[in-house]
Write a protein that holds these residues in place. Structure first.
Motif, PDB file in Angstrom:
ATOM      1  N   TYR A 152       0.959  -1.037   0.002  1.00  0.00           N
ATOM      2  CA  TYR A 152       0.257   0.118   0.114  1.00  0.00           C
ATOM      3  C   TYR A 152       0.709   0.905   0.071  1.00  0.00           C
ATOM      4  CZ  TYR A 152      -3.804   3.774   1.435  1.00  0.00           C
ATOM      5  OH  TYR A 152      -4.624   4.458   1.668  1.00  0.00           O
ATOM      6  N   ARG A 153       0.443   1.950  -1.027  1.00  0.00           N
ATOM      7  CA  ARG A 153       1.220   3.821  -0.825  1.00  0.00           C
ATOM      8  C   ARG A 153       0.607   4.295  -0.934  1.00  0.00           C
ATOM      9  NH1 ARG A 153       7.031   4.490  -3.313  1.00  0.00           N
ATOM     10  NH2 ARG A 153       7.022   2.885  -1.942  1.00  0.00           N
ATOM     11  N   PRO A 154       0.074   5.773  -0.737  1.00  0.00           N
ATOM     12  CA  PRO A 154      -0.402   6.768  -0.256  1.00  0.00           C
ATOM     13  C   PRO A 154      -0.026   7.243  -1.474  1.00  0.00           C
ATOM     14  CG  PRO A 154       0.682   7.211   1.676  1.00  0.00           C
ATOM     15  CD  PRO A 154       0.882   4.908   1.301  1.00  0.00           C
ATOM     16  N   LEU A 155      -0.423   8.705  -2.187  1.00  0.00           N
ATOM     17  CA  LEU A 155      -0.363   9.791  -3.319  1.00  0.00           C
ATOM     18  C   LEU A 155       0.706  10.035  -2.697  1.00  0.00           C
ATOM     19  CD1 LEU A 155      -3.119  10.037  -6.082  1.00  0.00           C
ATOM     20  CD2 LEU A 155      -1.697   8.808  -5.629  1.00  0.00           C
ATOM     21  N   SER A 156       0.220  10.687  -1.282  1.00  0.00           N
ATOM     22  CA  SER A 156       1.615  11.752  -0.231  1.00  0.00           C
ATOM     23  C   SER A 156       2.892  11.128  -0.730  1.00  0.00           C
ATOM     24  CB  SER A 156       0.909  12.021   0.949  1.00  0.00           C
ATOM     25  OG  SER A 156       0.767  10.370   1.730  1.00  0.00           O
ATOM     26  N   LYS A 157       3.009   9.804  -0.740  1.00  0.00           N
ATOM     27  CA  LYS A 157       3.969   9.461  -1.087  1.00  0.00           C
ATOM     28  C   LYS A 157       4.981   9.034  -2.086  1.00  0.00           C
ATOM     29  CE  LYS A 157       5.048   8.769   3.214  1.00  0.00           C
ATOM     30  NZ  LYS A 157       5.574   9.353   4.340  1.00  0.00           N
ATOM     31  N   SER A 174       6.845   9.680 -12.753  1.00  0.00           N
ATOM     32  CA  SER A 174       5.465   9.506 -13.489  1.00  0.00           C
ATOM     33  C   SER A 174       4.907   8.474 -12.124  1.00  0.00           C
ATOM     34  CB  SER A 174       5.545   7.939 -14.269  1.00  0.00           C
ATOM     35  OG  SER A 174       6.190   6.711 -14.418  1.00  0.00           O
ATOM     36  N   TYR A 175       3.680   8.278 -12.095  1.00  0.00           N
ATOM     37  CA  TYR A 175       2.702   7.887 -11.326  1.00  0.00           C
ATOM     38  C   TYR A 175       2.990   6.486 -11.488  1.00  0.00           C
ATOM     39  CZ  TYR A 175      -0.192  12.237 -10.638  1.00  0.00           C
ATOM     40  OH  TYR A 175      -0.785  13.130 -10.243  1.00  0.00           O
ATOM     41  N   SER A 176       2.931   6.054 -12.690  1.00  0.00           N
ATOM     42  CA  SER A 176       3.233   4.499 -12.962  1.00  0.00           C
ATOM     43  C   SER A 176       5.127   4.161 -11.853  1.00  0.00           C
ATOM     44  CB  SER A 176       3.242   3.652 -14.052  1.00  0.00           C
ATOM     45  OG  SER A 176       4.404   4.654 -14.748  1.00  0.00           O
ATOM     46  N   CYS A 228       4.188  17.031  -6.643  1.00  0.00           N
ATOM     47  CA  CYS A 228       4.341  17.722  -7.621  1.00  0.00           C
ATOM     48  C   CYS A 228       2.809  18.205  -8.125  1.00  0.00           C
ATOM     49  CB  CYS A 228       5.174  17.429  -8.657  1.00  0.00           C
ATOM     50  SG  CYS A 228       6.833  16.749  -8.538  1.00  0.00           S
ATOM     51  N   GLU A 229       2.375  17.635  -8.504  1.00  0.00           N
ATOM     52  CA  GLU A 229       0.838  18.482  -9.498  1.00  0.00           C
ATOM     53  C   GLU A 229      -0.251  18.820  -7.885  1.00  0.00           C
ATOM     54  OE1 GLU A 229      -0.600  14.922 -12.057  1.00  0.00           O
ATOM     55  OE2 GLU A 229       1.272  15.621 -13.523  1.00  0.00           O
TER      56      GLU A 229
END
Length: 560
Positions: free
Chosen positions: A458-463, A528-530, A469-470
């Motif tokens: 699990y990884r939150p977008l805060s990481k 990138s997000y990926s 950046c966006e």
């Protein structure tokens, strides 16, 4: 080709892969299976005889396709690319829900709503918090224009009779009814004339689905004007134009249904300036999704001003012409909600009526009310196949297109391929998007037990650096479920701006039987997000290395 299968050491699995690749090669730039002329090999475009629009007399084709939506168009284009004669029977315009009432208008609306939301947020941030009604109305006219233009553009480039004719596909305007397993009668609804079509190899039913009949569930709805995904693209904008006295921000829309359609349209309408109340009979939004995603999406919607009411069922609706707040909705909790309009998004049911299916012995699934098919998409009547939403299977445009290609392949070519999949990637196109495939954490634990057999990454977008950046790191996550021992991927849920794109990589990895940790060796671009997938996989890979640290230390000391 049958003999080649016996002579060559090619497995059925390899053949299936090849056939699927061929099917998708003829699909268009979008994944719904509508193939524009420009994507077809020139020899097929230039040498194939031109088709005609059928309106009378009997004719015979290799395959007849009933329905001109995603499944039907893909099937017809597959057949045409193999030089087979094919006729689509369509009562309305080709294109189906996707072009006219689903994917195209909804994603156009969502994109426009996102731009409008950003515009409103920037105005408020820099001191112009009171955007006047004239500006909002001007913006909404632009949105409506974009929705209409995109529908027409994609129709004219991909789905129109002219495009079908250029591909060698016949189009019969009218409603089809089975005479027998190889024959249908087509009735033109304009002049009432009927003519007959015959199929040499088989008939494919691809009639899609329609909004569920809500009248039996909600008292008073039969006498109350309401919107569905079919008419909201016209009715919403008309309601703005026809009531210039009411400020756009004062308009209140009640959305019934907390599934993908209800959530998408609630956010879009809210971002376009209206007040929205979303009512779901389930205890959470997106009840089929990960609980984490449901809860996070509710927080996002509420933060944007959408009032969310879960675990409440709408029992009755009344309306009046007294002005603002003309719709009165009663919940089973005795609570009453007032609004100006009601949008009902509580599901779709397969279109199986008036086709004469009973007359030829085709069975209907009692659980889904869809056409019963086997794994190869054939009904219990030999030569009669069904694909897409009319089967009662999961209702996704990409899945319908896939099934259409497989059904046409199974009708026209030797051997059979599987058209019913156990797992289908899906995306709810809210902002952020919610994409998933395979098992949820709860389903995986139920299937494999909770004694360490299943692991979660699990990884939150805060990481995730790109999200930081966006400025999209406040909400969202990437969650991957895998088997603890083999590291085989069981499923995933991604809530992120690009979730619908990222989920495909995991689906490919799982289908190719790559273990989760193997993604660590596949280079991703940064930022990138990926790349978060590679980083998460690396954590698992390093964990495997640490377990063998003693062995590695010994081998290192020996000079290896």
């Amino acid at each position: 080709m049958t003999m080649m299968v016996h002579l060559n050491p090619i497995s059925r699995g390899m053949m299936r892969t090849a056939i699927v690749c061929i099917a998708f090669m003829i699909m268009p730039r979008r994944l719904n299976g509508f193939s524009p002329t420009s994507l077809l090999p020139s020899k097929h475009r230039n040498n194939r005889p031109q088709s005609t629009a059928l309106s009378s007399s009997a004719s015979t084709h290799d395959i007849i396709v009933i329905g001109g939506g995603s499944a039907g168009l893909t099937a017809a284009k597959f057949a045409a690319n193999f030089g087979k004669s094919v006729c689509i029977v369509e009562a309305a315009r080709p294109g189906g829900d996707c072009t006219w009432t689903g994917c195209v208008p909804s994603k156009t609306l969502l994109a426009a709503a996102k731009r409008a939301w950003t515009w409103r947020q920037m105005n408020e941030k820099y001191g112009n918090s009171n955007i006047d009604d004239v500006s909002l109305r001007k913006m909404l006219r632009g949105v409506k224009k974009q929705v209409d233009e995109n529908r027409v553009r994609i129709y004219e480039e991909d789905d129109s009779p002219a495009v079908l004719q250029s591909l060698g596909i016949d189009l019969a305007q009218g409603r089809a009814c089975f005479r027998d397993a190889r024959t249908v009668d087509v009735t033109n609804e304009v002049d009432g004339t009927t003519f007959q079509l015959n199929a040499k190899y088989g008939i494919l039913v691809a009639t899609g689905a329609t909004p569920r009949n809500f009248m039996f569930d909600i008292a008073g709805l039969d006498s109350t004007p309401f919107w569905t995904y079919e008419n909201v693209w016209e009715e919403f904008f008309q309601s703005i134009e026809q009531n210039p006295q009411q400020n756009v921000k004062q308009k209140k829309v009640i959305v019934v249904g907390g599934g993908p359609i209800g959530c998408e349209l609630s956010q879009a309408i809210g971002r376009l300036g209206c007040s929205v109340i979303l009512v779901s009979s389930s205890d959470r939004l997106l009840p089929e999704a990960e609980v984490d995603a449901s809860m996070e999406l509710q927080r996002v919607l509420e933060k944007e001003g959408v009032a969310v009411i879960c675990n409440q069922r709408v029992v009755s609706v009344t309306s009046s012409k007294s002005g603002v707040g003309t719709i009165r909705v009663s919940l089973d909790s005795q609570e009453t909600i007032l609004g100006d309009h009601i949008l009902v998004a509580t599901g779709r049911v397969p279109n199986t009526q008036s086709l004469g299916l009973d007359d030829i012995g085709v069975q209907i699934n009692s659980d889904t009310n869809g056409i019963q098919v086997d794994d190869n998409l054939q009904t219990c009547v030999k030569g009669v196949y069904a694909a897409g939403d009319c089967t009662g299977d999961r209702q996704f445009t990409h899945y319908a297109g896939f099934q259409g290609a497989i059904a046409a392949r199974n009708i026209l070519l030797p051997l059979k391929d599987t058209g019913v999949l156990s797992e289908v990637p899906a995306t709810t196109f809210t902002d952020p998007e919610v994409a998933s495939f395979g098992l949820t954490e709860q389903a995986a634990l139920a299937q494999f037990g909770d004694k360490g057999a299943v692991s979660i990454s699990y990884r939150p977008l805060s990481k995730v650096d790109r999200a930081v950046c966006e400025g999209t790191d406040a909400h969202g996550f990437i969650k991957i479920i895998y088997q603890s021992k083999s590291k085989q991927i069981l499923g995933a849920t991604i809530m992120a701006p690009a979730a619908g794109e990222i989920i495909s990589e995991l689906a490919v990895a799982k289908d190719a039987k790559l273990s989760f940790d193997q993604l660590a060796t596949v280079m991703h671009s940064y930022p990138s997000y990926s790349i978060a997938l590679q980083q998460m996989a690396a954590d698992v890979y390093y964990g495997k290395l640490k377990k063998n640290k003693v062995v590695y230390d010994i081998l290192k000391k020996t000079g290896l």
